[in-house]
Motif scaffolding. Structure first.
Motif, short mmCIF file in Angstrom:
data_model
loop_
_atom_site.label_atom_id
_atom_site.label_comp_id
_atom_site.label_asym_id
_atom_site.label_seq_id
_atom_site.Cartn_x
_atom_site.Cartn_y
_atom_site.Cartn_z
N ALA A 254 0.82 -1.21 0.00
CA ALA A 254 0.00 0.00 0.00
C ALA A 254 0.85 1.26 0.00
N PHE A 255 0.29 2.30 -0.59
CA PHE A 255 0.86 3.64 -0.54
C PHE A 255 -0.08 4.49 0.32
N VAL A 256 0.50 5.26 1.22
CA VAL A 256 -0.25 6.29 1.92
C VAL A 256 0.20 7.60 1.31
N LEU A 257 -0.74 8.41 0.85
CA LEU A 257 -0.44 9.69 0.21
C LEU A 257 -1.00 10.81 1.08
N ALA A 258 -0.17 11.82 1.32
CA ALA A 258 -0.60 12.96 2.12
C ALA A 258 0.08 14.21 1.61
N SER A 259 -0.58 15.34 1.77
CA SER A 259 -0.05 16.63 1.29
C SER A 259 0.05 17.63 2.43
#
Length: 140
Positions: free
Chosen positions: A40-45
């Protein structure tokens, strides 16, 4: 094949840690069918480098409390796009400009997402304060 239960749990902890440090557009992508190296990838900005670093620190601290340490960290010095590799989960914390430019969601659009709802945002939307009681919008 879908992401393992352990990977899903790790990703959810990382996503909540990011959200707790005011990350925006937090999402989790299940890449287990496409990649053999992670689930899994966790993406956050974040809007600036300082906030990117704060999010990275919180994610690392929260996962370390669970006995999970990153095997690799990249981009920390610049804090524009930091990658934290936890083997089954890779966390990408990006400056908002990098997030828009590289559009990782678009690259992985064929992959399913793992549902994530920020628990504090959900409580706020339900009209609850930290005590769990409905808030009176007229009280201050």
């Amino acid at each position: 094949m879908t992401a393992s239960t352990e990977a899903r749990e790790t990703a959810l902890v990382a996503a909540q840690a990011a959200a707790d440090k005011l990350a925006t557009d937090v999402s989790i992508v299940d890449v287990s069918d496409r990649l053999a190296i992670t689930d899994a990838f966790v993406l956050a900005s974040a809007p600036n480098e300082r906030q990117v670093q704060a999010i990275v620190d919180e994610v690392e601290d929260r996962l370390r409390q669970q006995g999970i340490k990153p095997v690799r960290r990249e981009g920390v010095a610049e804090a524009r796009w930091v990658l934290l590799d936890f083997v089954d989960v890779v966390v990408h914390v990006q400056h908002a400009e990098e997030r828009a430019y590289y559009a990782l969601e678009r690259l992985w659009k064929d992959c399913p997402t793992i549902p994530f709802v920020d628990r504090d945002a959900a409580r706020h939307a339900a009209g609850e304060d930290t005590g769990g009681r409905p808030q009176d919008p007229t009280s201050r």
